[in-house]
Design an enzyme around this catalytic site. Structure first.
Site, PDB file in Angstrom:
ATOM      1  N   ASN A 210      45.726  35.071  34.271  1.00 16.20           N
ATOM      2  CA  ASN A 210      46.250  35.897  33.181  1.00 16.20           C
ATOM      3  C   ASN A 210      47.738  36.104  33.376  1.00 16.20           C
ATOM      4  O   ASN A 210      48.219  36.055  34.498  1.00 16.20           O
ATOM      5  CB  ASN A 210      45.610  37.290  33.216  1.00 16.20           C
ATOM      6  N   LYS A 289      40.867  16.961  43.365  1.00 17.60           N
ATOM      7  CA  LYS A 289      41.629  17.126  42.128  1.00 17.60           C
ATOM      8  C   LYS A 289      40.937  16.357  40.993  1.00 17.60           C
ATOM      9  O   LYS A 289      40.581  15.187  41.164  1.00 17.60           O
ATOM     10  CB  LYS A 289      43.041  16.575  42.361  1.00 17.60           C
ATOM     11  N   PRO A 305      32.682  39.516  38.063  1.00 15.49           N
ATOM     12  CA  PRO A 305      32.254  40.921  38.111  1.00 15.49           C
ATOM     13  C   PRO A 305      33.343  41.807  37.515  1.00 15.49           C
ATOM     14  O   PRO A 305      34.525  41.471  37.569  1.00 15.49           O
ATOM     15  CB  PRO A 305      32.107  41.198  39.613  1.00 15.49           C
TER      16      PRO A 305
END
Ligand code: CTP
Length: 403
Positions: A210, A289, A305
């Site tokens: 994020n 990769k 979670p």
């Protein structure tokens, strides 16, 4: 003695029989939450060993001005910059005379010339030496320079005399040192703050994450520590240095952040989740990769979670504070999250206006109230947030306190 929490105290010990009481003083200061470092004059080491003080403070004791080893660690100028208070106990007549003359002929007197921290002196000497006009003059001149003088007390002396010159008892000195600090708003409270993003590995070189600079969480951690809190900062990968006096635990993924949070949740009064936790992670992490073959690539993602919900659902839960960065319907979405995640308090803000920026505005929401904070820089808003967190926390632990 809450106001000693998190304070840095440099305890200077000079040569006098009362030096044996300095061990108890160091212990009491440490017990009250202060970080204590000890500097001893050569004469002091004749009365009590540096090893005793090292064992009691957990820090290396400094004795020599010209010590290559010590300079390689915390040099004398760095040491002079370190404390919030320098407390000299006992302060002998000779030491007072040397300080009054501005001498720098050993480590401790050099420190006193170099430090900008407040200085407190606890004189201890024979009553005739104390009453001698030379000592009186020295003391007067040191007090006129702004140094605090603690004691001495009157009574029976080690040399058999009775009169003024006994060092105050360790608990009295610790109380006087504590009184020099205004009690911090969060003195002694244990805070855990999560900050930054989490990274969820796709393969050894790629991840999902994020946007999050970590600035808000770090600002809260820095301001909370300055207000006397004992802060653990559980941080995802960010490019920020750990704030002073904050214990930082580095993590990468959401699951690591959860483990680190659960490990400290029982020993914390207030848990603040500022981290931008990745809600999903790849179901499988490729060992090698991933090479490009097709025009499209599908990744199966599984739910991570929810850290803050897990903490808020614990049987012995801390006061739990969340953040919500929303792109629309900020207040309504925030109120939903407050309830869904069983939070005590939530700060909601507009996502795009905050990423990486130094300015912020937020709405604070709790079960039966709300208020707006900012706009202002993150340090200022962090202080407003902590004031509100503290007020709501008091309301939570002592419902009779109306805030
Ligand atoms: N949070 C958390 N664990 C997660 C996701 C979020 O602890 N897996 C915490 C954040 O640290 C924050 C609060 O929950 O304090 C709200 O985060 P946000 O991402 O806005 O909430 P989400 O539950 O992810 O809601 P949304 O559906 O809007 O993504």
């Amino acid at each position: 003695m809450n106001s000693l929490a998190n304070k840095r105290i440099l305890l200077g010990i000079t040569g006098g029989i009362a030096a044996y009481k300095s061990a108890e003083l160091a212990r009491l200061l440490g017990k009250a939450g202060a970080d204590v470092r000890v500097v001893m004059t050569p004469a002091a080491t004749q009365f009590i060993t540096p090893l005793t003080l090292q064992a009691l403070t957990g820090n290396r004791v400094h004795t020599e001005l010209l010590d290559a080893d010590a300079e390689a660690g915390m040099g004398h100028i760095e040491l002079a910059r370190w404390p919030d208070l320098v407390l000299i106990a006992p302060a002998s007549a000779d030491f007072l005379a040397r300080v009054a003359a501005g001498q720098a002929d050993d480590l401790l007197s050099t420190m006193l010339l170099a430090t900008r921290a407040p200085i407190a002196l606890a004189p201890a000497m024979n009553q005739a030496m104390w009453l001698n006009v030379a000592t009186r003059d020295n003391l007067q001149s040191l007090a006129a320079r702004g140094m605090h003088v603690f004691g001495p007390a009157e009574g029976e002396q080690a040399c058999g005399d009775t009169g003024p010159g006994r060092m105050l008892e360790p608990h009295q000195l610790a109380e006087k040192a504590s009184a020099l600090f205004e009690s911090g708003l969060l003195a002694g409270l244990r805070l855990v703050i999560t900050a930054g993003p989490t990274r969820e590995a796709i393969d050894p070189v790629r991840y999902i994450s994020n946007h999050s600079s970590g600035k808000m969480g770090y600002a809260l951690a820095a301001e909370a520590a300055a207000a006397g809190a004992l802060v653990t900062l559980i941080s995802g990968p960010v490019a920020l240095p750990a704030p002073e006096r904050v214990r930082r635990v580095d993590v990468v993924s959401a699951r690591q952040m959860l483990d680190a949070s659960l490990a400290v949740a029982n020993d914390c009064d207030i848990f603040i989740g500022v981290a931008a936790v990745a809600d999903y992670r790849p179901a499988n992490v490729a060992e090698q990769k991933i090479k490009k073959h097709d025009d499209t690539l599908s990744l199966e993602l599984v739910r991570n979670p929810d850290i803050i919900s897990t903490i808020a659902s614990l049987e012995r839960r801390p006061f739990t504070v969340g953040f919500a960065a929303e792109t629309e319907d900020v207040d309504a979405n925030g109120a939903g999250k407050l309830q869904r995640k069983k939070l005590d308090l939530l700060f909601a803000n507009h996502a795009t206006s905050t990423f990486g920026s130094d300015a912020i505005a937020a709405t604070a929401l709790w079960s039966d109230g709300s208020t707006s904070l900012g706009p202002g820089n993150k340090a200022l808003v962090a202080r407003q947030m902590l004031a509100l967190i503290h007020a709501r926390y008091l309301h939570h632990v002592e419902p009779a306190v109306r805030t």
